[in-house]
Design an enzyme around this catalytic site. Structure first.
Site, PDB file in Angstrom:
ATOM      1  N   SER A 293       0.819  -1.238  -0.180  1.00  0.00           N
ATOM      2  CA  SER A 293      -0.001  -0.138   0.006  1.00  0.00           C
ATOM      3  C   SER A 293       0.842   1.039  -0.064  1.00  0.00           C
ATOM      4  CB  SER A 293      -1.031  -0.114   1.069  1.00  0.00           C
ATOM      5  OG  SER A 293      -1.893  -1.292   0.997  1.00  0.00           O
TER       6      SER A 293
ATOM      7  N   ARG B 112       7.114   6.611  -4.548  1.00  0.00           N
ATOM      8  CA  ARG B 112       7.519   7.146  -3.488  1.00  0.00           C
ATOM      9  C   ARG B 112       6.848   6.245  -2.253  1.00  0.00           C
ATOM     10  NH1 ARG B 112       4.202  11.302  -5.845  1.00  0.00           N
ATOM     11  NH2 ARG B 112       2.445  10.741  -5.287  1.00  0.00           N
TER      12      ARG B 112
ATOM     13  N   ASP C  12      -4.114  -1.310  -0.662  1.00  0.00           N
ATOM     14  CA  ASP C  12      -5.204  -1.807   0.232  1.00  0.00           C
ATOM     15  C   ASP C  12      -6.561  -1.220  -0.227  1.00  0.00           C
ATOM     16  OD1 ASP C  12      -4.534   0.806   0.591  1.00  0.00           O
ATOM     17  OD2 ASP C  12      -4.156   0.757   2.910  1.00  0.00           O
TER      18      ASP C  12
HETATM   19  C1  GLC Z   1      -0.732   6.025   1.545  1.00  0.00           C
HETATM   20  C2  GLC Z   1      -0.330   4.993   0.219  1.00  0.00           C
HETATM   21  C3  GLC Z   1      -1.389   4.405  -0.398  1.00  0.00           C
HETATM   22  C4  GLC Z   1      -2.459   3.902   0.701  1.00  0.00           C
HETATM   23  C5  GLC Z   1      -2.750   4.840   1.890  1.00  0.00           C
HETATM   24  C6  GLC Z   1      -3.718   3.857   2.886  1.00  0.00           C
HETATM   25  O1  GLC Z   1      -1.514   7.060   1.061  1.00  0.00           O
HETATM   26  O2  GLC Z   1       0.479   6.052  -0.377  1.00  0.00           O
HETATM   27  O3  GLC Z   1      -1.161   3.408  -1.059  1.00  0.00           O
HETATM   28  O4  GLC Z   1      -3.536   3.163   0.241  1.00  0.00           O
HETATM   29  O5  GLC Z   1      -1.849   5.343   2.459  1.00  0.00           O
HETATM   30  O6  GLC Z   1      -2.828   2.711   3.497  1.00  0.00           O
END
Ligand code: GLC
Length: 500
Positions: free
Chosen positions: A180, A195, A233
């Site tokens: 995530s 990133r 996620d």
């Molecule tokens: C951050 C991550 C993203 C994820 C979110 C919630 O924003 O970059 O990929 O979905 O956190 O966990």
């Protein structure tokens, strides 16, 4: 619970927490505490800083919507609007055994998911807490750790009995990897990390294909897993929630980070025109909208505390929207306000405050505990300040802290509503209405967070905002990831869009 308690002791609250409390048996006069009036004056100042008017929210939603559209046009935008190659909705009849590895924040989770069809499933899982060091060590080492944990998990669960993994020698189990963090994908089993977010900083990972890195680790530990799909996620949440509630059109996370996913027509994603996918097909989009308003800071109401959080983070300028909302930062915002009042000599004069002066010492969970303190004397807040920070508080101060937590938590929920509203408005879901599957520690544990999102949606859209209803989502990172692996296997076996 008696209305007034004096002395020291412990208290067990309805939430199950036991906290030590200590109230002064004498008058609260011998330490130079702030007066009730002073605290009320300060609160007014913070009220104006942290309150979002409906008009301001609508302006944010408009800018947000433009940003989402721009991200679909071309690659490389700050809000990347990532096509995930998850094609359309699950049928609810996906079946089979899948492994899911979930790397996304506080914990690493490995799961065995049995999809039973008709929207039913079973899940067995183990969680491993990640240390701060593991979030900063070399990337390959982090993936090695994931592979090692998965290997141990499989070894512990292989067997003939029901509920065990029935794995013959040489067999492999299909694996969905939930990673995530923003990755640009040109196919579903690939993802180049754009990133790190949420405080991770592992070197030698940004710009690399994390699916490839993880596959390498799986090989190294000889894990009997067949890597099928890389997802985030939010995409998992979208799919898992739809699996059990087909009215779901948006999946959101409000936890350590914040983000959303929804389903988009391929014809409306100009940047993937060259892939030769039928225009009428649908693909889930991982918005990665925690990055909204990053670097330029034109649209969001950032206070000086937000600016400090940003400047002292490992990624200044980035994830601007997420930094105002997510669980990783809310406690720190509150701590910075408290420290300002300590510096001004308003709070804790004559007391040792070094414990409060440490960055990130103030957990976001404290905000939700403060808001849910059911006692007149605010014993929970006494407990937090004495137990964790060794400072004494008066009732007026505790009332101030509770009100401040409410301002920060409410602003986060109202801003969260803006992101949902932007998708709703872009996709035209308002009249027909839709369900929004939401997950994450803030959504699940912060009292009133969902209600405040709903109030926010009404402030943006008027009465029609009631048509948009969030609900506690299914486990997207475990079950969702397994469903996505199942859908992908089916798609590939059916020979559809094999190149993505
Ligand atoms: C951050 C991550 C993203 C994820 C979110 C919630 O924003 O970059 O990929 O979905 O956190 O966990």
């Amino acid at each position: 619970m008696p209305a007034s308690r004096r002395g020291s002791g412990t208290v067990t609250l309805p939430t199950g927490q036991t906290l030590a409390f200590h109230t002064r048996t004498q008058d609260e006069g011998d330490l130079p505490h702030a007066t009730k009036k002073t605290m009320a004056d300060h609160l007014r100042k913070y009220e104006s800083l942290f309150t979002l008017t409906p008009q301001r929210m609508r302006m944010i939603v408009d800018a947000f919507k433009d940003t989402l559209e721009a991200g679909l046009e071309k690659n490389g935008n700050t809000v990347p609007m990532i096509p995930t190659y998850v094609f359309g909705w699950p049928t609810g009849n996906e079946t089979g055994e899948y492994l899911a590895v979930d790397l996304g924040g506080t914990n690493l989770r490995v799961c065995l998911v049995t999809l039973q069809g008709s929207g039913r499933f079973e899940i067995t899982q183990t969680k491993y807490r990640l240390s701060e060091d593991q979030k900063q060590e070399d990337g390959q080492k982090l993936f090695d750790f994931c592979a090692e944990c998965l290997k141990t998990f499989i070894d512990q669960h292989v067997g003939e009995e029901p509920g065990m993994i029935n794995l013959k020698p040489g067999d492999k189990l299909p694996l969905g990897f939930t990673f995530s963090y923003p990755c640009s994908q040109n196919k579903i089993d690939h993802g180049e990390l754009i990133r790190w977010t949420k405080g991770f900083g592992n070197p030698n990972t940004e710009g690399h294909d994390v699916a490839e890195m993880f596959r390498k680790s799986l090989q190294k530990y000889d894990v009997p897993a067949d890597f099928i799909s890389l997802t985030c996620d939010t995409t998992g949440t979208l799919i898992a929630s739809h699996y059990v509630n087909p009215k779901t059109k948006i999946g959101c996370i409000f936890g350590t980070g914040c983000n959303a996913a929804y389903m988009e027509k391929v014809a409306d994603i100009p940047k993937i025109k060259s892939l030769g996918i039928e225009g009428a097909a649908e693909i889930a989009i991982n918005c990665e909208y925690g990055a909204f308003d990053s670097f330029e800071h034109e649209h969001l109401p950032r206070t000086k505390y937000d600016q400090i959080v940003d400047e002292t983070s490992n990624k200044p300028g980035e994830q601007a929207y997420e930094k105002l909302i997510s669980g990783r930062y809310l406690g720190e915002i509150m701590r910075l306000v408290i420290c300002e009042l300590i510096d001004e000599g308003v709070l804790f004069l004559g007391q040792e405050t070094y414990k409060l002066e440490k960055s990130y010492a103030f957990d976001t969970a404290f905000l939700s505990l403060m808001e849910s303190d059911p006692t007149d004397e605010l014993l929970m807040i006494i407990g937090i300040f004495t137990h964790f920070f060794a400072v004494e508080t008066t009732l007026a101060e505790r009332q101030f802290f509770r009100a401040l937590a409410k301002l920060i938590g409410r602003r986060a929920a109202r801003l969260s509503a803006c992101g949902i509203a932007a998708i709703v408005s872009k996709m035209g879901y308002l009249d027909e209405g839709c369900s929004v599957g939401a997950d994450g520690s803030l959504y699940n544990k912060y009292p009133g967070f969902a209600d405040r999102i709903h109030e926010g949606l009404i402030d943006v859209f008027g009465d029609k905002g009631r048509n948009i209803v969030t609900y506690h989502a299914e486990d997207g990172s475990g079950v969702g990831s397994a469903i996505i692996a199942a859908m992908t296997k089916q798609r590939k076996e059916g020979g559809l869009y094999l190149h993505v």
